[in-house]
Design a protein around this motif. Sequence first.
Motif, PDB file in Angstrom:
ATOM      1  N   ARG A   1     -74.284 -54.230  66.537  1.00  0.00           N
ATOM      2  CA  ARG A   1     -73.020 -54.975  66.594  1.00  0.00           C
ATOM      3  C   ARG A   1     -73.255 -56.435  66.241  1.00  0.00           C
ATOM      4  O   ARG A   1     -74.350 -56.957  66.407  1.00  0.00           O
ATOM      5  N   GLY A   2     -72.182 -57.086  65.830  1.00  0.00           N
ATOM      6  CA  GLY A   2     -72.242 -58.519  65.612  1.00  0.00           C
ATOM      7  C   GLY A   2     -72.363 -59.243  66.941  1.00  0.00           C
ATOM      8  O   GLY A   2     -72.304 -58.634  68.001  1.00  0.00           O
ATOM      9  N   LYS A   3     -72.491 -60.568  66.855  1.00  0.00           N
ATOM     10  CA  LYS A   3     -72.647 -61.337  68.088  1.00  0.00           C
ATOM     11  C   LYS A   3     -71.413 -61.163  68.971  1.00  0.00           C
ATOM     12  O   LYS A   3     -71.501 -61.082  70.190  1.00  0.00           O
ATOM     13  N   HIS A   4     -70.246 -61.132  68.345  1.00  0.00           N
ATOM     14  CA  HIS A   4     -69.003 -60.916  69.086  1.00  0.00           C
ATOM     15  C   HIS A   4     -68.296 -59.667  68.560  1.00  0.00           C
ATOM     16  O   HIS A   4     -68.311 -59.425  67.361  1.00  0.00           O
ATOM     17  N   THR A   5     -67.681 -58.938  69.466  1.00  0.00           N
ATOM     18  CA  THR A   5     -66.921 -57.762  69.046  1.00  0.00           C
ATOM     19  C   THR A   5     -65.431 -58.067  69.147  1.00  0.00           C
ATOM     20  O   THR A   5     -64.953 -58.442  70.220  1.00  0.00           O
ATOM     21  N   ILE A   6     -64.742 -57.931  68.042  1.00  0.00           N
ATOM     22  CA  ILE A   6     -63.293 -58.115  68.062  1.00  0.00           C
ATOM     23  C   ILE A   6     -62.656 -56.736  68.137  1.00  0.00           C
ATOM     24  O   ILE A   6     -62.843 -55.911  67.246  1.00  0.00           O
TER      25      ILE A   6
ATOM     26  N   LEU B   1     -54.491 -56.160  62.423  1.00  0.00           N
ATOM     27  CA  LEU B   1     -55.757 -55.560  62.010  1.00  0.00           C
ATOM     28  C   LEU B   1     -55.999 -55.795  60.515  1.00  0.00           C
ATOM     29  O   LEU B   1     -57.092 -56.171  60.097  1.00  0.00           O
ATOM     30  N   GLU B   2     -54.949 -55.586  59.719  1.00  0.00           N
ATOM     31  CA  GLU B   2     -55.085 -55.801  58.276  1.00  0.00           C
ATOM     32  C   GLU B   2     -55.482 -57.244  57.976  1.00  0.00           C
ATOM     33  O   GLU B   2     -56.335 -57.525  57.145  1.00  0.00           O
ATOM     34  N   LYS B   3     -54.831 -58.165  58.677  1.00  0.00           N
ATOM     35  CA  LYS B   3     -55.090 -59.583  58.464  1.00  0.00           C
ATOM     36  C   LYS B   3     -56.548 -59.915  58.819  1.00  0.00           C
ATOM     37  O   LYS B   3     -57.205 -60.675  58.114  1.00  0.00           O
ATOM     38  N   LEU B   4     -57.033 -59.318  59.910  1.00  0.00           N
ATOM     39  CA  LEU B   4     -58.412 -59.587  60.320  1.00  0.00           C
ATOM     40  C   LEU B   4     -59.407 -59.021  59.308  1.00  0.00           C
ATOM     41  O   LEU B   4     -60.409 -59.656  58.990  1.00  0.00           O
ATOM     42  N   LYS B   5     -59.092 -57.827  58.783  1.00  0.00           N
ATOM     43  CA  LYS B   5     -59.957 -57.237  57.755  1.00  0.00           C
ATOM     44  C   LYS B   5     -60.077 -58.186  56.566  1.00  0.00           C
ATOM     45  O   LYS B   5     -61.146 -58.398  56.017  1.00  0.00           O
ATOM     46  N   GLU B   6     -58.919 -58.756  56.210  1.00  0.00           N
ATOM     47  CA  GLU B   6     -58.862 -59.637  55.056  1.00  0.00           C
ATOM     48  C   GLU B   6     -59.645 -60.931  55.343  1.00  0.00           C
ATOM     49  O   GLU B   6     -60.451 -61.382  54.537  1.00  0.00           O
ATOM     50  N   LYS B   7     -59.413 -61.488  56.521  1.00  0.00           N
ATOM     51  CA  LYS B   7     -60.058 -62.765  56.861  1.00  0.00           C
ATOM     52  C   LYS B   7     -61.568 -62.618  56.992  1.00  0.00           C
ATOM     53  O   LYS B   7     -62.320 -63.503  56.616  1.00  0.00           O
ATOM     54  N   LEU B   8     -62.002 -61.504  57.577  1.00  0.00           N
ATOM     55  CA  LEU B   8     -63.432 -61.342  57.837  1.00  0.00           C
ATOM     56  C   LEU B   8     -64.136 -60.590  56.713  1.00  0.00           C
ATOM     57  O   LEU B   8     -65.356 -60.473  56.711  1.00  0.00           O
ATOM     58  N   GLN B   9     -63.351 -60.055  55.781  1.00  0.00           N
ATOM     59  CA  GLN B   9     -63.915 -59.298  54.661  1.00  0.00           C
ATOM     60  C   GLN B   9     -64.747 -58.103  55.142  1.00  0.00           C
ATOM     61  O   GLN B   9     -65.869 -57.877  54.667  1.00  0.00           O
TER      62      GLN B   9
ATOM     63  N   ASN C   1     -65.255 -51.176  62.209  1.00  0.00           N
ATOM     64  CA  ASN C   1     -66.617 -50.787  62.599  1.00  0.00           C
ATOM     65  C   ASN C   1     -67.683 -51.403  61.703  1.00  0.00           C
ATOM     66  O   ASN C   1     -68.821 -50.957  61.698  1.00  0.00           O
ATOM     67  N   GLU C   2     -67.313 -52.440  60.965  1.00  0.00           N
ATOM     68  CA  GLU C   2     -68.326 -53.109  60.151  1.00  0.00           C
ATOM     69  C   GLU C   2     -68.613 -54.486  60.730  1.00  0.00           C
ATOM     70  O   GLU C   2     -67.826 -55.048  61.474  1.00  0.00           O
ATOM     71  N   ILE C   3     -69.748 -54.997  60.321  1.00  0.00           N
ATOM     72  CA  ILE C   3     -70.212 -56.271  60.831  1.00  0.00           C
ATOM     73  C   ILE C   3     -70.048 -57.322  59.726  1.00  0.00           C
ATOM     74  O   ILE C   3     -70.227 -57.005  58.553  1.00  0.00           O
ATOM     75  N   THR C   4     -69.661 -58.525  60.091  1.00  0.00           N
ATOM     76  CA  THR C   4     -69.449 -59.549  59.055  1.00  0.00           C
ATOM     77  C   THR C   4     -70.786 -59.969  58.465  1.00  0.00           C
ATOM     78  O   THR C   4     -71.837 -59.786  59.072  1.00  0.00           O
ATOM     79  N   GLU C   5     -70.720 -60.573  57.276  1.00  0.00           N
ATOM     80  CA  GLU C   5     -71.943 -60.911  56.567  1.00  0.00           C
ATOM     81  C   GLU C   5     -72.828 -61.856  57.380  1.00  0.00           C
ATOM     82  O   GLU C   5     -74.054 -61.747  57.368  1.00  0.00           O
ATOM     83  N   ASP C   6     -72.198 -62.777  58.100  1.00  0.00           N
ATOM     84  CA  ASP C   6     -72.992 -63.725  58.886  1.00  0.00           C
ATOM     85  C   ASP C   6     -73.448 -63.131  60.229  1.00  0.00           C
ATOM     86  O   ASP C   6     -74.087 -63.820  61.028  1.00  0.00           O
TER      87      ASP C   6
ATOM     88  N   THR D   1     -68.136 -58.072  64.851  1.00  0.00           N
ATOM     89  CA  THR D   1     -67.890 -56.675  64.496  1.00  0.00           C
ATOM     90  C   THR D   1     -66.410 -56.431  64.747  1.00  0.00           C
ATOM     91  O   THR D   1     -65.882 -56.852  65.782  1.00  0.00           O
ATOM     92  N   LEU D   2     -65.746 -55.766  63.815  1.00  0.00           N
ATOM     93  CA  LEU D   2     -64.321 -55.490  63.974  1.00  0.00           C
ATOM     94  C   LEU D   2     -64.140 -54.037  64.416  1.00  0.00           C
ATOM     95  O   LEU D   2     -64.729 -53.126  63.832  1.00  0.00           O
ATOM     96  N   LYS D   3     -63.356 -53.858  65.470  1.00  0.00           N
ATOM     97  CA  LYS D   3     -63.130 -52.493  65.974  1.00  0.00           C
ATOM     98  C   LYS D   3     -61.649 -52.284  66.240  1.00  0.00           C
ATOM     99  O   LYS D   3     -60.924 -53.239  66.512  1.00  0.00           O
ATOM    100  N   ASP D   4     -61.211 -51.033  66.190  1.00  0.00           N
ATOM    101  CA  ASP D   4     -59.876 -50.751  66.727  1.00  0.00           C
ATOM    102  C   ASP D   4     -60.065 -49.923  67.998  1.00  0.00           C
ATOM    103  O   ASP D   4     -60.910 -49.041  68.045  1.00  0.00           O
TER     104      ASP D   4
END
Lengths: 549, 169
Positions: free
Chosen positions: B87-92, B109-117, B121-126, B130-133
């Motif tokens: 997981r990433g450092k923080h789980t959203i 959720l869509e907006k967060l996907k867009e903002k975090l790319q 269940n994926e982890i951001t590049e940095d 981690t984005l979860k539903d």
Amino acid sequence: MATRSNILVCGGTGCLASESDKVIKNLELIIKARGYENEARVIRTGCFGFCEKGPIVKIEPDNVFYVMVGPKDAKDIVDEHIIKGRTVDRLLYREPKANEIINRQEDMPFYKKQLRVALRNCGLINPEDILEYIAFGGYEALGKALTSMTRDQVVDEVKRSGLRGRGGGGFPTGIKWEVTKKQDDNEKFIICNADEGDPGAFMDRSILEGDPHSVIEAMAIGGYAIGASKGIIYIRAEYPLAISRLNTALNQAREQGLLGKNIFGSDFSFDINIKYGAGAFVCGEETALINSCTGKRGEPNYKPPYPAEKGYWGHPTCVNNVETFANIPQIITRGADWFASIGTEKSKGTKVFALAGKVKNVGLVEVPMGITFREIIFDIGGGIQGGRKFKAVQTGGPSGGVITEQYLDTPIDYDSLISIGSMMGSGGMIVMDETDNMVKIAKFYLEFTMDESCGRCTPCRIGTKRMYEILDKITSGKGTMADIDALKQLAYMVKGSSLCGLGQTAPNPVISTLKHFWEEYMAFIKDVDNPRGEGRHIAKNKIKFATEK
Amino acid sequence: MTKPHEIDVYEPVEGELPKEKFDELEAFINSLESTDGALIEILHKAQNLFGYLPRDVQLFVARKLGIPGAEVFGVVSFYSYFTTEPRGKHTISVCMGTACFVRGSDKILEKLKEKLQVQVNEITEDGLFTLKDIRCVGACGLAPVIMIDDKVYGRVKEEELDGILDTYR
């Protein structure tokens, strides 16, 4: 030590998310700074239910109810109310229709029609103090059962009360207890199902957070009745606050000798373990739940044998839901006749509903069976947000159907809901307004059941997936009449041939939206001009066959 | 039922996972009165320790309990709470319960996907998020709700997301 005022602050999950912990901290600091520690005491309670207006603060014995209290309001509550005895008018509830201020809880429209049995202590006592529970009559029922009632009398009392399972199915609790009691085995188990999975229902969580002892006491009573000395609470790992309060409560009950050996000096011994779920909706089904308790994949078994005959590790096991248990102590102390005097002919007592969605007053409400949807949504719930028009209400979560305006005056009970194409379920009640698209709602629920289908039986595993795909095709504007036919056919096939309740009820949102909101499906379909194609004819006959069985 | 085996305790190959955590997990398993039916409990503990359940951890548990690795994997993959990816450092966690859905959590959720790319269940590049539903937080009065780690944000609006995310950056 008795204080002059008690300041009750809601410590439920909803209010905590709006900083009620900071409200508590500030209240305590200011009370200390003013030297009023002997005059006023802050108590963190369970959920008051009126989540829309949280955080809630109630002052006793003045019986003043403050809403939407922020951390900064703590100063006024102490300085004005506690010290000077003046209510803080700006924090009082304002009734939107008549625009008048109401300061007593029981006068508020949200509470007026409620009758609190299962939630009786939520928002009243400190759930982390067993003595408060005892002071409000707690463990009296267990004492009564163990010292003055035989096991048969306890079972009989529950049977006569007419209590039915509050987790969804509505099976009579007394009969479940009786069947388990009759089994000839030295080892039996009683399990509390706290795997609340219906998205949008949170009554079990609130009971465990606000009044954990009521469940513990009821499980001990049940254990005595059926002859079990071990209990298990199966709870979602996603409920950290409920787990922590439950652990505190279990330890306190052990310290007081209310769990353990020879309770109340009788020869009955009983203790409870907690088992954690790991996120699987199907584990709400009792055989799946028992499999999960033994560390396995939570897949359901064929019934019979029922858990009452062969359950946890092959022993007779009785599984009841949290809200069902919360009713038991009251039934024992106040008697079956009292309980049976509430509700309708076949559904006795009250039911807790989680009222959510597009309604003005979101929250947890407990009402007598037989109340109408109109009373819940418009009187208690205050009507639809933003002055929009009511469209439908979904009960039973992903297993239920939508209920439209024509049924608003139907008295709610287990049987009436089934007759109008939905079900009681665990008590989620999601209100939808004219802006909600019902095909998309059906797709939303199918996505849920598709994800949560455990994969054990084919109709559910593949059927829900295919239904979801069809709904996706329809909502993206590519659907045809043949897709609607296939959808209908699949719906009845999955309903009729799935192994457990999850699959058997999964098509309900589709079936009911097709019935009540046909035109919304049609709006997505391209060849509206040819509504009576051949496919439709074939599907019609098949459906008839499926429903006749 | 199965009992803990004394034989060949599995040694992690890749060596990336800290040994002291395996030791702690082993001590936990040894401290159990009985391992009958305790697999889920042990996996909860393991995920607490490691943050996720990689193959090596699953095999370690399997060897300790003397059960096939497939049985452990079967349980891990069955329950949504268990994850085999770090997981990433923080789980959203975006609540996708019905109450939140009808109040627009799908758009959040869509907006967060867009903002975090990222996808769910994926982890951001940095490696920060981690984005979860998730299904339901039980704070339906505050819908739509998102949770970052244990903190709940209620009545979230799309335009507030940047501000919320920035507090974790």
